[in-house]
Scaffold this motif. Structure first.
Motif, PDB file in Angstrom:
ATOM      1  N   PHE A  98       9.763 -17.783  21.802  1.00  0.00           N
ATOM      2  CA  PHE A  98       9.666 -18.828  20.778  1.00  0.00           C
ATOM      3  C   PHE A  98       8.931 -18.212  19.598  1.00  0.00           C
ATOM      4  N   VAL A  99       9.683 -17.562  18.720  1.00  0.00           N
ATOM      5  CA  VAL A  99       9.085 -16.712  17.697  1.00  0.00           C
ATOM      6  C   VAL A  99       9.593 -17.095  16.305  1.00  0.00           C
ATOM      7  N   GLY A 100       8.841 -16.624  15.312  1.00  0.00           N
ATOM      8  CA  GLY A 100       9.260 -16.833  13.933  1.00  0.00           C
ATOM      9  C   GLY A 100       9.369 -18.309  13.585  1.00  0.00           C
ATOM     10  N   ASP A 101      10.447 -18.649  12.868  1.00  0.00           N
ATOM     11  CA  ASP A 101      10.650 -20.041  12.457  1.00  0.00           C
ATOM     12  C   ASP A 101      11.613 -20.768  13.390  1.00  0.00           C
ATOM     13  N   ASP A 102      11.614 -20.371  14.643  1.00  0.00           N
ATOM     14  CA  ASP A 102      12.508 -20.958  15.647  1.00  0.00           C
ATOM     15  C   ASP A 102      12.200 -22.447  15.822  1.00  0.00           C
ATOM     16  N   PRO A 103      13.162 -23.352  15.607  1.00  0.00           N
ATOM     17  CA  PRO A 103      12.903 -24.776  15.858  1.00  0.00           C
ATOM     18  C   PRO A 103      12.739 -25.024  17.355  1.00  0.00           C
ATOM     19  N   LEU A 104      11.885 -25.985  17.696  1.00  0.00           N
ATOM     20  CA  LEU A 104      11.646 -26.293  19.104  1.00  0.00           C
ATOM     21  C   LEU A 104      12.931 -26.755  19.784  1.00  0.00           C
ATOM     22  N   THR A 105      13.752 -27.522  19.082  1.00  0.00           N
ATOM     23  CA  THR A 105      14.992 -28.016  19.688  1.00  0.00           C
ATOM     24  C   THR A 105      15.928 -26.862  20.051  1.00  0.00           C
ATOM     25  N   THR A 109      11.644 -12.199  15.468  1.00  0.00           N
ATOM     26  CA  THR A 109      12.440 -13.294  14.919  1.00  0.00           C
ATOM     27  C   THR A 109      13.419 -13.797  15.980  1.00  0.00           C
ATOM     28  N   PRO A 110      13.865 -15.056  15.865  1.00  0.00           N
ATOM     29  CA  PRO A 110      14.831 -15.567  16.846  1.00  0.00           C
ATOM     30  C   PRO A 110      16.106 -14.734  16.887  1.00  0.00           C
ATOM     31  N   GLU A 111      16.578 -14.299  15.714  1.00  0.00           N
ATOM     32  CA  GLU A 111      17.842 -13.546  15.661  1.00  0.00           C
ATOM     33  C   GLU A 111      17.722 -12.196  16.364  1.00  0.00           C
ATOM     34  N   ALA A 112      16.579 -11.534  16.204  1.00  0.00           N
ATOM     35  CA  ALA A 112      16.429 -10.188  16.755  1.00  0.00           C
ATOM     36  C   ALA A 112      15.926 -10.181  18.188  1.00  0.00           C
ATOM     37  N   CYS A 113      15.197 -11.226  18.589  1.00  0.00           N
ATOM     38  CA  CYS A 113      14.457 -11.152  19.846  1.00  0.00           C
ATOM     39  C   CYS A 113      14.815 -12.197  20.894  1.00  0.00           C
ATOM     40  N   ALA A 114      15.457 -13.283  20.489  1.00  0.00           N
ATOM     41  CA  ALA A 114      15.610 -14.410  21.408  1.00  0.00           C
ATOM     42  C   ALA A 114      17.023 -14.574  21.946  1.00  0.00           C
ATOM     43  N   GLY A 115      17.806 -13.529  21.903  1.00  0.00           N
ATOM     44  CA  GLY A 115      19.144 -13.620  22.465  1.00  0.00           C
ATOM     45  C   GLY A 115      19.144 -13.535  23.983  1.00  0.00           C
ATOM     46  N   SER A 155       5.927 -17.741  24.499  1.00  0.00           N
ATOM     47  CA  SER A 155       6.704 -18.970  24.364  1.00  0.00           C
ATOM     48  C   SER A 155       5.813 -20.201  24.512  1.00  0.00           C
ATOM     49  N   TRP A 156       6.325 -21.341  24.072  1.00  0.00           N
ATOM     50  CA  TRP A 156       5.647 -22.609  24.374  1.00  0.00           C
ATOM     51  C   TRP A 156       5.629 -22.845  25.883  1.00  0.00           C
ATOM     52  N   LEU A 157       6.554 -22.224  26.596  1.00  0.00           N
ATOM     53  CA  LEU A 157       6.587 -22.328  28.059  1.00  0.00           C
ATOM     54  C   LEU A 157       5.366 -21.703  28.719  1.00  0.00           C
ATOM     55  N   ASP A 158       4.655 -20.827  27.985  1.00  0.00           N
ATOM     56  CA  ASP A 158       3.467 -20.192  28.550  1.00  0.00           C
ATOM     57  C   ASP A 158       2.446 -21.230  29.005  1.00  0.00           C
ATOM     58  N   ILE A 159       2.374 -22.348  28.272  1.00  0.00           N
ATOM     59  CA  ILE A 159       1.357 -23.361  28.566  1.00  0.00           C
ATOM     60  C   ILE A 159       1.596 -24.001  29.933  1.00  0.00           C
ATOM     61  N   PRO A 160       2.778 -24.580  30.204  1.00  0.00           N
ATOM     62  CA  PRO A 160       2.984 -25.110  31.555  1.00  0.00           C
ATOM     63  C   PRO A 160       3.038 -24.020  32.620  1.00  0.00           C
ATOM     64  N   LEU A 161       3.442 -22.804  32.239  1.00  0.00           N
ATOM     65  CA  LEU A 161       3.518 -21.717  33.215  1.00  0.00           C
ATOM     66  C   LEU A 161       2.124 -21.361  33.731  1.00  0.00           C
ATOM     67  N   SER A 206      -0.398 -15.584  17.901  1.00  0.00           N
ATOM     68  CA  SER A 206       0.986 -15.877  17.535  1.00  0.00           C
ATOM     69  C   SER A 206       1.871 -15.424  18.686  1.00  0.00           C
ATOM     70  N   THR A 207       3.062 -15.988  18.764  1.00  0.00           N
ATOM     71  CA  THR A 207       3.968 -15.596  19.845  1.00  0.00           C
ATOM     72  C   THR A 207       4.690 -14.297  19.510  1.00  0.00           C
ATOM     73  N   TRP A 208       4.893 -13.483  20.543  1.00  0.00           N
ATOM     74  CA  TRP A 208       5.656 -12.245  20.463  1.00  0.00           C
ATOM     75  C   TRP A 208       6.785 -12.340  21.481  1.00  0.00           C
ATOM     76  N   CYS A 209       7.770 -11.470  21.349  1.00  0.00           N
ATOM     77  CA  CYS A 209       8.989 -11.632  22.140  1.00  0.00           C
ATOM     78  C   CYS A 209       8.852 -11.189  23.592  1.00  0.00           C
ATOM     79  N   GLY A 210       7.791 -10.465  23.931  1.00  0.00           N
ATOM     80  CA  GLY A 210       7.641  -9.954  25.290  1.00  0.00           C
ATOM     81  C   GLY A 210       7.983  -8.473  25.389  1.00  0.00           C
ATOM     82  N   ARG A 211       8.717  -7.962  24.407  1.00  0.00           N
ATOM     83  CA  ARG A 211       8.990  -6.522  24.356  1.00  0.00           C
ATOM     84  C   ARG A 211       7.941  -5.804  23.515  1.00  0.00           C
TER      85      ARG A 211
END
Length: 267
Positions: A212-219, A11-17, A96-102, A167-172
């Protein structure tokens, strides 16, 4: 949403800090402005890249994708070799959505993406112009047709990139590789190249901001990445699995997943 769709507990709260350094507000705004300018340039200032010959097409995609990743202040490091040219199925872990350009910045290819992305403002149109293959994730009956489309692209000599975790995972943490996409490599008799992606902080630990996980908005994701400093994106091209080594997509998917997981253990 169908019950068969893969899900991640991240989730964004647990993983995207982000625990590292942060950019100032003006600097973050400047990064976003530069990224938006690049996206608009990609849509308005260039012809559909699928109309270009392979060499120029890949050069354009590689340069534009690298510029977009770096516009967010993220440095790119690459390990391993792409090997010989030709059609192949690239399979990578998904953060992440960044995976695509990466991935495109290192090894331009046609991406397999969920059909929802086609409806994203600006980015959806850009993805379509780049030759993205779209899949309707909530319609399992559409899967055979998607595999057939991928097979045709591979037979035509294209590289196709898939994120088989679905699906996206946090990397950990990471999810199991779904098997369906691997059937296209078996049908086209092309190699599979596992790719390991990681976003790291200066001390080498996983960076949470790009997740970019869970219900994280793109913005929210865009702003979080723009504010973070000191992040490095690491792309590791692992040895290709040659055609014929495995005849069953279950075994092929398991071998690719072991390769990616093994890279994580070595890191």
């Amino acid at each position: 949403m169908s019950v068969w769709l893969p899900t991640s507990p991240c989730t964004p709260e647990a993983c995207a800090g982000h625990e590292g350094r942060t950019a100032s507000l003006p600097h973050a705004v400047l990064r976003l402005t530069g990224a938006v300018a690049l996206i608009l340039l990609g849509i308005l200032g260039a012809p559909p890249v699928r109309l270009l010959p392979a060499g120029p097409r890949h050069a354009v995609i590689r340069a534009w994708s690298a510029a977009l990743v770096r516009a967010f202040g993220i440095r790119i490091s690459v390990h391993g070799s792409a090997g010989r040219r030709g059609g192949r199925l690239l399979v990578a872990n998904h953060i992440s959505w960044l995976d695509i350009p990466l991935v495109a910045a290192v090894l331009p290819s046609r991406m397999l993406a969920k059909s929802d992305i086609r409806a994203w403002p600006v980015l959806g149109r850009l993805a379509a112009r780049a030759g993205t293959l779209f899949i309707e994730r909530d319609r399992i009956r559409a899967l055979p047709a998607t595999v057939t489309t991928m097979t045709r692209a591979l037979l035509a000599g294209d590289r196709v990139t898939v994120f088989p975790e679905g699906s996206t995972w946090c990397g950990r943490a990471r999810g199991p590789f779904r098997r369906a996409a691997f059937q296209s490599a078996l049908d086209a008799m092309v190699p599979v190249q596992p790719v390991h992606l990681a976003y790291l902080q200066a001390d080498g630990t996983p960076a949470g901001a790009p997740a970019f996980v869970g219900d994280d908005p793109l913005t929210a994701s865009l702003w979080r990445i723009a504010r973070a400093r000191g992040i490095r994106a690491e792309v590791t091209l692992l040895p290709r699995i040659p055609p014929g080594r495995y005849t069953d997509r279950r075994d092929l998917a398991a071998a690719a997943q072991r390769a990616v997981a093994g890279q994580e253990k070595e890191a």
